[in-house]
Design an enzyme around this catalytic site. Sequence first.
Site, PDB file in Angstrom:
ATOM      1  N   HIS A 281      -4.058 -10.065   2.577  1.00 16.14           N
ATOM      2  CA  HIS A 281      -4.421  -8.829   1.876  1.00 16.14           C
ATOM      3  C   HIS A 281      -4.560  -9.181   0.396  1.00 16.14           C
ATOM      4  O   HIS A 281      -3.713  -9.884  -0.154  1.00 16.14           O
ATOM      5  CB  HIS A 281      -3.304  -7.797   2.084  1.00 16.14           C
ATOM      6  CG  HIS A 281      -3.674  -6.401   1.698  1.00 16.14           C
ATOM      7  ND1 HIS A 281      -3.942  -6.042   0.404  1.00 16.14           N
ATOM      8  CD2 HIS A 281      -3.818  -5.278   2.437  1.00 16.14           C
ATOM      9  CE1 HIS A 281      -4.236  -4.737   0.368  1.00 16.14           C
ATOM     10  NE2 HIS A 281      -4.175  -4.258   1.588  1.00 16.14           N
ATOM     11  N   ARG A 304      -7.363   1.260  -4.284  1.00 16.70           N
ATOM     12  CA  ARG A 304      -8.763   0.915  -4.604  1.00 16.70           C
ATOM     13  C   ARG A 304      -9.713   1.931  -4.000  1.00 16.70           C
ATOM     14  O   ARG A 304     -10.687   2.341  -4.614  1.00 16.70           O
ATOM     15  CB  ARG A 304      -9.080  -0.498  -4.097  1.00 16.70           C
ATOM     16  CG  ARG A 304      -8.546  -1.602  -4.997  1.00 16.70           C
ATOM     17  CD  ARG A 304      -8.703  -2.982  -4.364  1.00 16.70           C
ATOM     18  NE  ARG A 304      -7.759  -3.173  -3.269  1.00 16.70           N
ATOM     19  CZ  ARG A 304      -8.055  -3.681  -2.084  1.00 16.70           C
ATOM     20  NH1 ARG A 304      -9.283  -4.072  -1.820  1.00 16.70           N
ATOM     21  NH2 ARG A 304      -7.136  -3.805  -1.145  1.00 16.70           N
TER      22      ARG A 304
END
Length: 501
Positions: A281, A304
Site C-alpha cells: 500500500h 486520497r
Amino acid sequence: MARSVRRVFTYVSIFVLIIILKRQLSSTDQMSLKQPVVVVGSGLAGLTTSNHLISKYKIPVVLLDKAASIGGNSIKASSGINGAHTGTQQNLKIMDTSELFLEDTIHSAKGRGVPSLMGKLTKESKGAIKWLQTEFGLKLDLLAQLGGHSVPRTHRSSGKLPPGFEIVQALSKRLKDISSQNSKLMKIMLNSEVVDIELDNDGHITGVLYLDENGSRQILKSRNVVFCSGGFGFSKEMLGEYSPNLVHLPTTNGKQTTGDGQKILSRLGAELIDMDQVQVHPTGFIDPDDRKNTWKFLAAEALRGLGGILLHPITGRRFTNELNTRDAVTLEIQSKCPKNDNRALLILSDKVYENYTNNINFYMSKNLIKKVTIKDLVKNYDLQTTTSELVDELKGYSDVNTKDRFDRPLIVNTFGRDISPETTVYIGEITPVVHFTMGGVKINENSQVIRKNSQSVLSNGLFAAGEVSGGVHGANRLGGSSLLECVVFGKTAADNIAKLY
Ligand SMILES: Cc1cc2nc3c(=O)[nH]c(=O)nc-3n(C[C@H](O)[C@H](O)[C@H](O)COP(=O)(O)OP(=O)(O)OC[C@H]3O[C@@H](n4cnc5c(N)ncnc54)[C@H](O)[C@@H]3O)c2cc1C
Ligand SMILES: *[C@@H]1O[C@H](CO)[C@@H](O)[C@H](O)[C@H]1NC(C)=O
Ligand SMILES: *[C@@H]1O[C@H](CO)[C@@H](O)[C@H](O)[C@H]1NC(C)=O
C-alpha cells in the site's frame, strides 16, 4: 365391533408413527448439534460465515480464533466496502454496474487470478451491501472513489465509527447475543489456535485440532470447516519465501497475520495461487516520534479518494496521479522520492477534513497528521521550495475544468484558488507498507478448497473465504474489495454447507 377395533388400531399406529418420527427428528437434531461447523478466524469472513449459517440455516457453529479478541485485520479497515449498483449509489446519483466494476477489477488484476471469482465478487456486491444494511442496520450511506475505480463505490457509514470497526462490531454482537441465549447453537472460543484438521481414509473431515488457551492440544469433532484465517503480511518467513524483496518493508498487518491457513491447507494438498502477489500500500503513516517502527498505521486510501494529494518531500511538487492503483502509486513513490527513507508528504485541504473528520481527528490524536499553515509547512518539513511556489503547486490541483496534469480522474475538495501562505492544511508523512496478500488457497465458486494440480475439491466439507483464499484479486486488489470478498465468499461458504448438511 371389528370396525372400532380397527379404528383403535389405526389411532395407535398413527400415535406410534408420530413418536418414531419425533425420535428420529430429535436424534438428527442431536447429531447436527454434536457436529457444529467449525469456522477458523473471527475477521469479517468468519463473522459473515457464522452469522449466515446461524441466522439463515440454524446450523450450529463453533468460531475459533487464536487471538484474544475478535476482528482480525477486518476491524482496522478504514476506507470501506465496495458495491456496484447499490441503493446508496442510486441515492447519490452515481451510475454504476457490476460489469463496470468487473472491468475495473480485471484491469487491476493484470491477467492474474481467476476471472470467474472476480465475476462472482462484483455481481454479488450489491447483495452484500444490502445484506449488511438490512440484516444489521448498517447505514453505509457515504461513498468514496478509491484508486483504480471508475466511479465512487466504496461504502462507509456517516457517524463516528470507521467502517471495519462498525461492521465487525455489529456482526460479532449478533453472534455474542445468540451464544448467550443458546451456547449449543453458537460458541466463540478465543485464544484457540487451529493447527491441523483430521481426515478419514476417504478424505472426509472428521475434526479440527487446536491448541487451547493453555497450549494443550484439543480436538473438535466436525465434518465442515471454513478457514477464514486471513493473510500472511506479518510473516517475515512467508514473505521471505514468496516475495523476498518485500521483507524489509514495514507492514500494517496485525501480528496474528501469519498465513496459518495457507500452511495447514497446502500441507493437506490444497493448491496455492498467486502467492507471490503481495500488495504494497503506498501510504503507511510514518510516526515522526518513531520513524523506524516496522508496524505502521495505515493512511486510509479514502484520504486520497476524498481529495488528498501527494508531494515530493524535498521539492514540494506533486509527482503522480494519486488515484492510480496501489501498485502504480507505490512504484512512483519508490522511483521518484528519496531512496533512503522512501517518504512522501500527504496533504489535505480543510474540505477533506470536513468529509472525513472523525478519522482525521484520530490520526491527529496519534500525531500522524498535523494541522499547519502552508508557510510553516515549508519551514518545518525542510522543503527546498518557497512558500509561494508551494501555494502555486496547491492551486494547480484545483481547477475542475481543466485536465489534471497527472490525469487524476477525480478532482474534489481542492485547496481553492484563494489560498495564501497563512492558509491551514493537514499534513502527514507516508511510506509504502506491506498491506495485503492477494494469493492464497485456491477456491471454486462454492468457496470450496481446490486440490493441487486438479479441478476437484480437496474435501467436500472444506471451505475457505476472505484473505486466506487466492484468485479473487489477481495481481492487485482494488481498495474496498477485501471486505467485500469476506461477505460474498463467507455467505457462499455458508450456503453450500447448508446444502451438504
Ligand atoms: C489497516 C488496514 C486497513 C484496511 N482497510 C480496508 C478497507 O477499508 N477496505 C477493505 O476492503 N479492506 C481493507 N483492508 C483489508 C481487509 O481489512 C482485510 O484483508 C480483510 O479484513 C481480511 O479479512 P479476513 O476475515 O479474511 O481476515 P482477518 O480479518 O485478518 O481475520 C483473520 C482472523 O483469523 C485468526 N487466525 C489466524 N490464524 C489462526 C489460527 N491458526 N487459528 C485460529 N485463528 C486464526 C486471526 O487471529 C484473525 O482474527 C485493510 C487492512 C488493514 C490491515
Ligand atoms: C486453562 O487453565 C486454567 C487454570 O488451570 C483453567 O482454569 C482453564 O479452565 C484451562 N482452560 C482450558 C480450556 O482447559
Ligand atoms: C463532502 O461533504 C459535503 C458536505 O457535507 C458534501 O456536500 C459533499 O458531497 C461531500 N463530498 C464528498 C466527496 O464526500
